[in-house]
Design an enzyme around this catalytic site. Structure first.
Site: not given
Length: 197
Positions: A152, A105, A148-149
């Site tokens: 976030h 990350c 992953h995004e």
């Protein structure tokens, strides 16, 4: 009609894990205006400067549900895009195959650990103009990146998804190379060290 991605942005410092904006659900995008276009341009510039595959708005300290990406899928085809207000779909049951690959990350720069994620994902949302978009990751970096995004934007960092022991090692690894990454990296360049040899 293909919408061109904003360019000419300014590289901004990347926000690190531990900052409150990294650990809370972000505000949905409602205004598709020049400010959003500039934000997206800055996000692409920052992602490229940091050699990343994706970047979420909170990674540059902005509380908005938008991420950018530029990476390859399982067939090594490059895809780049912008997603606002993403809705993530993951396979279930017999269709769910986990890919236990290394993950990193940009908000914990230089540290990696294995993180099991489904090898297929789909994200639906809008782009920076408000037009609907759908991206499907079938293997490769894209499937992982979309997850992953989106995480976030919901206040989850990938360290939250790995066992406590792996998370501890991840933080230790990040700490050991923290001096390589100035506080305002990548707006300020990374410093070279013995880790580069």
């Amino acid at each position: 009609m293909t919408v061109s991605l904003p360019t000419g942005g300014t590289v901004r410092p990347i926000t690190r894990w531990g900052e409150p904006v990294m650990h809370r659900r972000l505000t949905p995008v409602t205004d598709y205006d020049a400010d959003l276009e500039q934000l997206v341009a800055d996000m692409f510039a920052t992602m490229y400067a940091a050699d990343g595959a994706g970047l979420a708005a909170n990674q540059i300290g902005v509380d908005l549900q938008v991420f950018v990406f530029d990476c390859t899928d399982g067939d090594h085809r490059r895809q780049a895009g912008v997603v606002c207000n993403p809705v993530l779909t993951l396979p279930e049951g017999a269709d769910r195959n986990l890919d236990d690959s290394e993950e990193g990350c940009l908000s914990l720069p230089g540290a990696y650990t294995y993180c099991a994620r489904p090898d297929w994902s789909r994200v639906e949302g809008t782009d920076h103009t408000g037009a609907p978009v759908t991206y499907v990751g079938e293997g490769g970096t894209l499937a992982r990146c979309l997850q992953h995004e989106t995480d976030h934007l919901m206040g989850t960092v990938f360290g939250d998804r790995v066992p406590a022991r792996a998370r501890k090692k991840l933080y230790k690894q990040a700490e050991s190379i923290a001096d390589d990454y100035p506080k305002d990296w990548p707006a300020a360049p990374r410093t070279s060290s013995a880790h580069d040899l």
